[in-house]
Motif scaffolding. Structure first.
Motif, mmCIF file in Angstrom:
data_model
loop_
_atom_site.group_PDB
_atom_site.id
_atom_site.type_symbol
_atom_site.label_atom_id
_atom_site.label_comp_id
_atom_site.label_asym_id
_atom_site.label_seq_id
_atom_site.Cartn_x
_atom_site.Cartn_y
_atom_site.Cartn_z
ATOM 1 N N VAL A 126 3.354 -7.636 -2.687
ATOM 2 C CA VAL A 126 3.957 -6.406 -2.163
ATOM 3 C C VAL A 126 3.544 -5.260 -3.082
ATOM 4 C CG1 VAL A 126 6.051 -5.262 -1.385
ATOM 5 C CG2 VAL A 126 5.931 -7.766 -1.358
ATOM 6 N N ALA A 127 2.791 -4.336 -2.534
ATOM 7 C CA ALA A 127 2.280 -3.227 -3.335
ATOM 8 C C ALA A 127 2.742 -1.910 -2.748
ATOM 9 C CB ALA A 127 0.753 -3.258 -3.368
ATOM 10 N N GLY A 128 3.102 -0.986 -3.625
ATOM 11 C CA GLY A 128 3.499 0.347 -3.187
ATOM 12 C C GLY A 128 2.686 1.400 -3.898
ATOM 13 N N GLY A 129 2.048 2.294 -3.152
ATOM 14 C CA GLY A 129 1.286 3.386 -3.747
ATOM 15 C C GLY A 129 0.189 2.877 -4.665
ATOM 16 N N LEU A 130 0.127 3.463 -5.870
ATOM 17 C CA LEU A 130 -0.905 3.047 -6.817
ATOM 18 C C LEU A 130 -0.614 1.680 -7.427
ATOM 19 C CD1 LEU A 130 -1.723 6.067 -6.524
ATOM 20 C CD2 LEU A 130 -2.387 5.965 -8.917
ATOM 21 N N GLY A 131 0.519 1.127 -7.092
ATOM 22 C CA GLY A 131 0.871 -0.210 -7.566
ATOM 23 C C GLY A 131 -0.092 -1.275 -7.099
ATOM 24 N N ILE A 132 -0.930 -0.951 -6.147
ATOM 25 C CA ILE A 132 -1.899 -1.945 -5.693
ATOM 26 C C ILE A 132 -3.010 -2.136 -6.736
ATOM 27 C CG2 ILE A 132 -3.392 -0.353 -4.399
ATOM 28 C CD1 ILE A 132 -3.614 -2.665 -2.303
ATOM 29 N N ALA A 133 -3.214 -1.136 -7.582
ATOM 30 C CA ALA A 133 -4.324 -1.233 -8.545
ATOM 31 C C ALA A 133 -4.136 -2.393 -9.540
ATOM 32 C CB ALA A 133 -4.523 0.096 -9.251
ATOM 33 N N SER B 212 2.010 2.848 1.611
ATOM 34 C CA SER B 212 1.416 4.045 1.046
ATOM 35 C C SER B 212 2.202 5.252 1.541
ATOM 36 C CB SER B 212 -0.043 4.126 1.506
ATOM 37 O OG SER B 212 -0.644 5.314 1.089
ATOM 38 N N ARG B 213 2.060 6.370 0.838
ATOM 39 C CA ARG B 213 2.812 7.560 1.254
ATOM 40 C C ARG B 213 2.326 8.056 2.612
ATOM 41 N NH1 ARG B 213 2.985 13.559 -0.620
ATOM 42 N NH2 ARG B 213 5.216 13.967 -0.529
ATOM 43 N N THR B 214 1.016 8.185 2.751
ATOM 44 C CA THR B 214 0.422 8.653 4.010
ATOM 45 C C THR B 214 -0.855 7.847 4.270
ATOM 46 O OG1 THR B 214 -1.020 10.261 2.940
ATOM 47 C CG2 THR B 214 1.185 11.031 3.527
ATOM 48 N N PRO B 215 -1.436 7.958 5.453
ATOM 49 C CA PRO B 215 -2.704 7.256 5.692
ATOM 50 C C PRO B 215 -3.801 7.729 4.746
ATOM 51 C CG PRO B 215 -1.725 7.949 7.763
ATOM 52 C CD PRO B 215 -0.903 8.576 6.681
ATOM 53 N N GLU B 216 -3.704 8.979 4.289
ATOM 54 C CA GLU B 216 -4.758 9.532 3.429
ATOM 55 C C GLU B 216 -4.684 8.988 2.009
ATOM 56 O OE1 GLU B 216 -2.673 11.605 5.274
ATOM 57 O OE2 GLU B 216 -4.134 11.611 6.896
ATOM 58 N N THR B 217 -3.570 8.374 1.632
ATOM 59 C CA THR B 217 -3.434 7.911 0.249
ATOM 60 C C THR B 217 -3.533 6.386 0.122
ATOM 61 O OG1 THR B 217 -1.017 7.931 0.467
ATOM 62 C CG2 THR B 217 -2.031 9.901 -0.463
ATOM 63 N N ILE B 218 -4.049 5.750 1.149
ATOM 64 C CA ILE B 218 -4.225 4.286 1.069
ATOM 65 C C ILE B 218 -5.388 3.991 0.127
ATOM 66 C CG2 ILE B 218 -4.852 2.210 2.361
ATOM 67 C CD1 ILE B 218 -3.521 3.553 4.814
ATOM 68 N N LEU B 219 -5.092 3.266 -0.914
ATOM 69 C CA LEU B 219 -6.121 2.945 -1.909
ATOM 70 C C LEU B 219 -6.924 1.714 -1.477
ATOM 71 C CD1 LEU B 219 -4.614 3.193 -5.504
ATOM 72 C CD2 LEU B 219 -6.623 4.369 -4.631
ATOM 73 N N PHE B 220 -8.182 1.710 -1.858
ATOM 74 C CA PHE B 220 -9.085 0.577 -1.607
ATOM 75 C C PHE B 220 -9.141 0.220 -0.112
ATOM 76 C CE2 PHE B 220 -6.934 -0.470 -5.798
ATOM 77 C CZ PHE B 220 -7.858 0.215 -6.559
ATOM 78 N N GLU B 221 -8.989 1.227 0.730
ATOM 79 C CA GLU B 221 -8.937 0.982 2.177
ATOM 80 C C GLU B 221 -10.198 0.277 2.667
ATOM 81 O OE1 GLU B 221 -8.265 4.537 4.422
ATOM 82 O OE2 GLU B 221 -7.573 3.430 6.177
ATOM 83 N N HIS B 222 -11.336 0.621 2.064
ATOM 84 C CA HIS B 222 -12.598 0.019 2.504
ATOM 85 C C HIS B 222 -12.663 -1.478 2.176
ATOM 86 C CE1 HIS B 222 -13.030 1.126 -1.690
ATOM 87 N NE2 HIS B 222 -14.022 0.276 -1.793
#
Lengths: 315, 152
Positions: free
Chosen positions: A154-161, A186-196
């Motif tokens: 379970v990751a939230g925001g930058l917690g996925i790093a 994530s906060r918004t679709p634009e802030t999803i990290l490592f989406e690729h």
């Protein structure tokens, strides 16, 4: 929780950079225990060079760092969940979780949000610039405890790093686990990290569920907090489920609550904490939480070891 | 599948005794929406509440100056349009099926009558509704905290 392990990032570090190749402990702890590794010379710095910068989302970039000393590069190992202290002369030092593949042998990724003096200076750095690095510090994710289990991340925001190295390792050894699921808020679709990378993780056998807190009509995915994903998740056998979580502390409190309500044993819930870390070896006391020092005893803890302190006002 | 079959599988109804489920199924029917269907609009009066059995529905609120803002996705097994049971039937959000969606529809008026006539049914149903709303309230609080915003 951000991948930047908080410190007073506006303050100068007060230490001089130097290179000491012998200060890195090789290999994982024998038991894979989350107990913190001891770096032989914790104040010793290695010179690292920025090999590549990957812009991720607004104000967040991943810095791929390589050691100038090839012997250090060969010897350097870290456990998923551990962090390094990155030093920018004249600006100070900041604790940053490794977001790299732990099997990497060339560069080591650190995903950083530009939020304080040090990280803002880092954000203005270029490929080829050097900085100091000491580490790795702290405890890692005890993945071995989840063998044979359904694993829920379970990751939230930058917690996925800080979880990304664990994800790489879980995918590499996926046959040792019954199933792998990532719940990422994530906060918004634009802030999803490592989406690729998410489609690849999915292709390799991890169930990936995304949700965002805020969205406009262009977003067709899930809207709502990440705890709802856990509430809704169909569990094969709660007793044989392990949860690894990282994100803002409040989020983790409620993920823990939801997991316990679903019947997952507390001994199988693990979280990564963030505090004001400065020395990284439990001496300065800035990151003390109750009887524990996050930098030395954490940042990864078993939920029941930390739960009594998570609701204490002022801690 | 019948409404009873679908109710038996729904998370919302998972703690309801079999006898209560049968009473609910007797006043329920199965409905379906295509992707993109507007199920109801904010401010509409509706009598039906729904338990989704497949698909998902996005709830939107019209915010002046910002337009339609998505606030929550309701998934299979969850409750939709609770105002038909507890409120005056005026919908507090708009609801759009974001993929082909199936639901069990129950008339709020008939369900209220059932709960009033049989308090045991009422106790169980309202317990489940309270639980679903409490989960949604908690999630809304966490959303309000804006936990993933950049720290200042």
């Amino acid at each position: 929780m951000t991948t930047n392990k908080t410190n007073a990032s506006g303050e100068p570090g007060g230490v001089s950079p130097r290179t000491m190749s012998e200060n890195i402990v090789r290999g994982l702890t024998p038991s894979g225990s989350p107990a913190g590794q001891v770096v032989a010379e914790p104040w010793g710095y290695h010179t690292v060079r920025i090999h590549e910068i990957t812009p991720e989302v607004a104000d967040v970039a991943t810095y791929h760092l390589g050691f100038d000393d090839s012997a250090v590069a060969v010897a350097y190992r870290f456990q998923p969940g551990q962090f390094n202290m990155l030093y920018l002369p004249g600006f100070g030092e900041v604790p940053i979780s490794l977001s790299a593949d732990p099997r990497s042998s060339t560069t080591w990724a650190h995903t950083v949000r530009a939020v304080g003096n040090v990280t803002q200076k880092l954000a203005s750095s270029k490929v080829g610039d050097t900085l100091g690095l000491r580490g790795p510090f702290g405890s890692g994710w005890p993945l071995h405890t989840a063998e044979g289990h359904d694993v829920v991340i379970v990751a939230g925001g930058l917690g996925i790093a800080p979880l990304r190295p664990a994800i790489y390792e879980l995918l590499r050894q996926k046959n040792r686990f019954r199933s792998l699921t990532l719940l990422y808020g994530s906060r918004t679709p634009e802030t999803i990290l490592f989406e690729h990378e998410l489609p690849e993780w999915s292709q390799r056998g991890m169930t990936v569920q995304l949700t965002v807190d805020r969205a406009d009509a262009a977003w067709s995915g899930s809207v709502g907090v990440v705890t709802l994903l856990l509430d809704r998740l169909s569990l094969n056998d709660p007793q044989q489920t392990s949860v690894f979580m990282c994100g803002p502390e409040v989020m983790m409190r409620f993920v823990g609550k939801s997991a316990l309500a679903r019947g997952i044993p507390e001994s199988q819930l693990w979280l990564s904490m963030e505090r004001n870390m400065q020395c990284a070896i439990g001496l300065c006391g800035h990151c003390q939480l109750g009887p524990t020092f996050i930098c030395k005893d954490g940042p990864v803890y078993r939920h029941d070891h930390l739960a009594p302190f998570l609701n204490v006002e002022g801690l | 599948m019948t409404a009873l079959d679908l109710l038996q599988k729904a998370h919302f109804a998972s703690k309801l005794p079999a006898a209560v489920l049968e009473r609910l199924a007797a006043i329920a029917r199965v409905v379906e929406w295509n992707e993109g269907a507007l199920i109801f609009r904010e401010g509409d009066h509706r009598d039906d509440l729904y338990v989704l059995s497949s698909g998902h529905v996005t709830l939107e609120v019209n915010v002046p100056g910002r337009g339609l803002t998505r606030i929550l996705t309701v998934r299979s097994g969850e409750l939709l349009a609770w105002s038909a049971l507890l409120g005056d039937g005026r919908m507090t959000t708009s609801a759009i099926a974001t993929e082909p969606t199936q639901a069990i529809a129950i008339s709020g008026r008939e369900l209220r009558q059932l709960c009033e006539a049989d308090h045991e049914v009422g106790y169980h149903v309202m317990g489940q509704v309270a639980s679903a709303l409490s989960q949604r309230l908690l999630a809304t609080r966490l959303q309000l905290l804006d936990l993933f915003a950049k720290p200042h």
